[in-house]
Design a protein around this motif. Structure first.
Motif, PDB file in Angstrom:
ATOM      1  N   LEU A 302       0.745  -1.251  -0.046  1.00 31.16           N
ATOM      2  CA  LEU A 302      -0.171   0.084   0.026  1.00 31.16           C
ATOM      3  C   LEU A 302       0.880   1.129  -0.024  1.00 31.16           C
ATOM      4  N   LEU A 303       1.849   1.310   0.965  1.00 34.81           N
ATOM      5  CA  LEU A 303       2.646   2.578   1.063  1.00 34.81           C
ATOM      6  C   LEU A 303       3.702   2.875  -0.369  1.00 34.81           C
ATOM      7  N   ILE A 304       4.201   1.616  -0.825  1.00 36.79           N
ATOM      8  CA  ILE A 304       4.563   1.856  -2.079  1.00 36.79           C
ATOM      9  C   ILE A 304       4.050   2.417  -3.210  1.00 36.79           C
ATOM     10  N   GLY A 305       2.784   1.868  -3.156  1.00 37.45           N
ATOM     11  CA  GLY A 305       1.717   2.240  -4.082  1.00 37.45           C
ATOM     12  C   GLY A 305       1.252   3.929  -4.113  1.00 37.45           C
ATOM     13  N   ALA A 306       0.996   4.013  -2.854  1.00 40.13           N
ATOM     14  CA  ALA A 306       0.704   5.508  -2.395  1.00 40.13           C
ATOM     15  C   ALA A 306       1.806   6.612  -2.586  1.00 40.13           C
ATOM     16  N   ASP A 307       3.098   5.995  -2.314  1.00 42.92           N
ATOM     17  CA  ASP A 307       4.272   7.022  -2.573  1.00 42.92           C
ATOM     18  C   ASP A 307       4.375   7.190  -4.017  1.00 42.92           C
ATOM     19  N   THR A 308       4.301   6.195  -4.819  1.00 44.87           N
ATOM     20  CA  THR A 308       4.249   6.158  -6.375  1.00 44.87           C
ATOM     21  C   THR A 308       3.300   7.187  -6.851  1.00 44.87           C
ATOM     22  N   VAL A 309       2.088   7.162  -6.308  1.00 47.31           N
ATOM     23  CA  VAL A 309       1.155   8.130  -6.818  1.00 47.31           C
ATOM     24  C   VAL A 309       1.391   9.545  -6.246  1.00 47.31           C
ATOM     25  N   ALA A 310       1.838   9.649  -5.221  1.00 46.90           N
ATOM     26  CA  ALA A 310       2.459  11.093  -4.425  1.00 46.90           C
ATOM     27  C   ALA A 310       3.129  11.702  -5.275  1.00 46.90           C
ATOM     28  N   ARG A 311       4.326  10.831  -5.882  1.00 42.91           N
ATOM     29  CA  ARG A 311       5.376  11.838  -6.484  1.00 42.91           C
ATOM     30  C   ARG A 311       5.147  11.703  -7.984  1.00 42.91           C
ATOM     31  N   THR A 312       4.177  11.126  -8.420  1.00 42.59           N
ATOM     32  CA  THR A 312       3.921  11.228  -9.968  1.00 42.59           C
ATOM     33  C   THR A 312       2.769  11.960 -10.511  1.00 42.59           C
ATOM     34  N   VAL A 313       1.680  11.910  -9.520  1.00 43.47           N
ATOM     35  CA  VAL A 313       0.480  12.593 -10.094  1.00 43.47           C
ATOM     36  C   VAL A 313       0.553  14.127 -10.454  1.00 43.47           C
ATOM     37  N   VAL A 314       1.408  14.902  -9.566  1.00 45.83           N
ATOM     38  CA  VAL A 314       1.327  16.235 -10.075  1.00 45.83           C
ATOM     39  C   VAL A 314       2.724  16.586 -10.384  1.00 45.83           C
ATOM     40  N   ALA A 315       3.514  15.428 -10.946  1.00 44.70           N
ATOM     41  CA  ALA A 315       5.047  15.708 -11.404  1.00 44.70           C
ATOM     42  C   ALA A 315       5.145  17.298 -12.045  1.00 44.70           C
ATOM     43  N   PRO A 316       6.269  17.799 -11.879  1.00 41.75           N
ATOM     44  CA  PRO A 316       7.422  17.729 -11.058  1.00 41.75           C
ATOM     45  C   PRO A 316       7.230  17.995  -9.616  1.00 41.75           C
ATOM     46  N   ALA A 317       5.972  18.466  -9.273  1.00 35.77           N
ATOM     47  CA  ALA A 317       5.856  18.444  -7.796  1.00 35.77           C
ATOM     48  C   ALA A 317       5.551  17.316  -6.851  1.00 35.77           C
ATOM     49  N   GLU A 318       5.511  17.333  -5.694  1.00 34.45           N
ATOM     50  CA  GLU A 318       5.098  15.866  -5.046  1.00 34.45           C
ATOM     51  C   GLU A 318       4.070  16.293  -4.026  1.00 34.45           C
ATOM     52  N   LEU A 319       3.171  15.462  -4.011  1.00 35.02           N
ATOM     53  CA  LEU A 319       2.045  15.464  -2.879  1.00 35.02           C
ATOM     54  C   LEU A 319       2.592  14.789  -1.718  1.00 35.02           C
ATOM     55  N   PRO A 320       2.079  15.366  -0.484  1.00 35.04           N
ATOM     56  CA  PRO A 320       2.267  14.574   0.563  1.00 35.04           C
ATOM     57  C   PRO A 320       1.709  13.252   0.856  1.00 35.04           C
TER      58      PRO A 320
END
Length: 347
Positions: A302-320
Motif C-alpha cells: 500500500l505505501l509503495i503504491g501510495a508513494d508512487t502516486v504521490a510523486r507522479t500525479v502532480v509531477a514535477p511537484a510532489e504530494l504529501p
C-alpha cells in the motif's frame, strides 16, 4: 468446520507467497516511474550490475541512489504501521484501533515540531541534521511510556486507551502552541512533516531506521499465538498460561518502537495501521500467524503504491503521502464504522 493444520499452513503459504509476488511487482513498477521513465529491464539491469560489480550505466544512479532507497523505506514504514495496527487491534479486541491511539504519532509530532520551531528550522538545532528525526523518535517512545504508566493503574484495555486519548489531546495542544509560535518558513516545514513524505529518503536514513523496524517486525510474529489467545479475553488468555500484563507491555513496547521509527523518518502517515490489517482480517480471518506477516506485506504494498502516486500525479511537484493514504483510509474508516460493532474483534 476447522481446516486441518496441514491445509491451513498450505493456505497461509499461498497467501503470503501471493503477497510477496505482488510486492515485487509493485516495487518494480514504482522504480520505473518518475521524471525519467525507466523500463523493468533498466531497473533489474542496474541492480544486477551493482551486485555483480560491473561498470554502471547512465541510468543506474537514478535507480540505486534515488528510487531504490525510497521504495525500501516505503516498504519498511508501511510494514511497520500495518503490523503495529494488527497487534493493537488484536490486543484491544477492537478493529477501530490503530497505533496512534496510544500516543505514538502525536508524541513523535510534538518532538519533531518542537525541534523545527525551537531549534531554528527543519533539521537544524543542537541535535544536528537528524535533529527532527531523533526528537520525533524519542517523543513517540516517551509518550507511549507515559500512556502505559498511566493506563496500568487499572488492569484493563479501556483505561489504556482512555489514557492514550488524553495524552493525544495534550500533545495536540502542545503542537498548537508551537504552530502559533512558528515563523512562515517553519510553518511550511512542519506542515510538510505532519502530512508525511518520503521525499528526504536516502541510504543513510534507511540504514538508520531499518534496524528498529526490522527488530519489531521479526519479534512480533513470535507472539502470534498469544495474540490469538487475547482475542478470547484477558482472563481466558491467563487461563491458557499467558502472563497478560507482561505480554501487553512487550507488545506495546515493540509497536511503539516500530511506529516511532516510522513516524520519525517519514512524518505522520495516517490510516495504514487501520486499513490494512482489517482488510487482511476480512479476507483471510483473524489468525495472527497469518495476519501479522500478511499485514506487513500488505502495508508495504500500500505505501509503495501510495508513494508512487504521490510523486507522479502532480509531477514535477510532489504530494504529501499522508493525503493519499487519508483519501483511501477516510472512506474505508467510515464504512467500517457503520458496519462493525466496536465491542471487539471477532475471533
Amino acid at each position: 468446520m476447522a481446516l486441518p493444520a496441514a491445509s491451513r499452513r498450505a493456505g497461509h503459504r499461498v497467501v503470503l507467497g501471493s503477497l510477496c509476488v505482488t510486492l515485487l511487482i509493485v516495487a518494480t513498477f514504482a522504480m520505473t516511474c518518475g521524471a525519467m521513465h525507466l523500463s523493468a529491464e533498466d531497473v533489474f539491469g542496474a541492480l544486477l550490475r551493482r551486485m555483480g560489480g560491473k561498470p554502471a550505466q547512465a541510468d543506474d544512479a537514478i535507480v540505486l541512489t534515488l528510487r531504490l532507497p525510497r521504495v525500501l523505506m516505503a516498504a519498511l514504514v508501511g510494514a511497520a504501521l500495518a503490523c503495529s495496527g494488527a497487534v493493537m487491534q488484536g490486543m484491544f479486541r477492537n478493529p477501530l484501533v490503530e497505533p496512534g491511539l496510544i500516543g505514538v504519532s502525536s508524541g513523535s509530532a510534538l518532538g519533531a515540531i518542537g525541534v523545527i520551531v525551537l531549534g531554528g528550522g527543519f533539521g537544524a538545532g543542537l541535535l544536528g541534521s537528524f535533529g527532527v528525526t531523533i526528537a520525533a523518535f524519542a517523543g513517540g517512545l516517551l509518550t507511549t511510556a507515559l500512556v502505559y504508566a498511566i493506563g496500568r493503574r487499572r488492569p484493563d484495555a479501556a483505561t489504556l486507551l482512555l489514557a492514550g486519548v488524553a495524552i493525544n489531546a495534550i500533545s495536540m495542544a502542545g503542537i498548537g502552541v508551537l504552530t502559533y509560535m512558528a515563523s512562515e518558513r517553519q510553518l511550511r516545514d512542519l506542515s510538510l512533516w505532519t502530512l508525511g513524505s518520503l521525499g528526504g529518503t536516502d541510504w543513510i536514513r534507511l540504514v538508520a531506521v531499518a534496524p528498529w523496524i526490522l527488530l519489531s517486525l521479526l519479534w512480533l510474529p513470535i507472539h502470534a499465538r498469544a495474540l490469538n489467545a487475547l482475542l478470547l479475553g484477558e482472563r481466558e488468555a491467563s487461563l491458557l498460561g499467558y502472563h497478560t500484563e507482561r505480554l501487553q507491555r512487550l507488545l506495546i513496547a515493540l509497536t511503539a518502537l516500530a511506529t516511532s521509527a516510522a513516524v520519525a523518518t517519514c512524518g505522520v502517515i495516517s490510516f495504514v495501521g487501520l486499513l490494512v490489517p482489517h482488510a487482511i482480517r476480512m479476507m483471510w480471518g483473524p489468525d495472527h500467524r497469518l495476519l501479522l506477516p500478511a499485514s506487513a506485506l500488505g502495508g508495504a504494498i500500500l505505501l509503495i503504491g501510495a508513494d508512487t502516486v504521490a510523486r507522479t500525479v502532480v509531477a514535477p511537484a510532489e504530494l504529501p503521502i499522508g493525503i493519499i493514504t487519508a483519501l483511501l483510509g477516510g472512506p474505508f474508516f467510515l464504512w467500517l464504522l457503520m458496519r462493525t460493532r466496536t465491542s471487539g474483534v471477532r475471533a
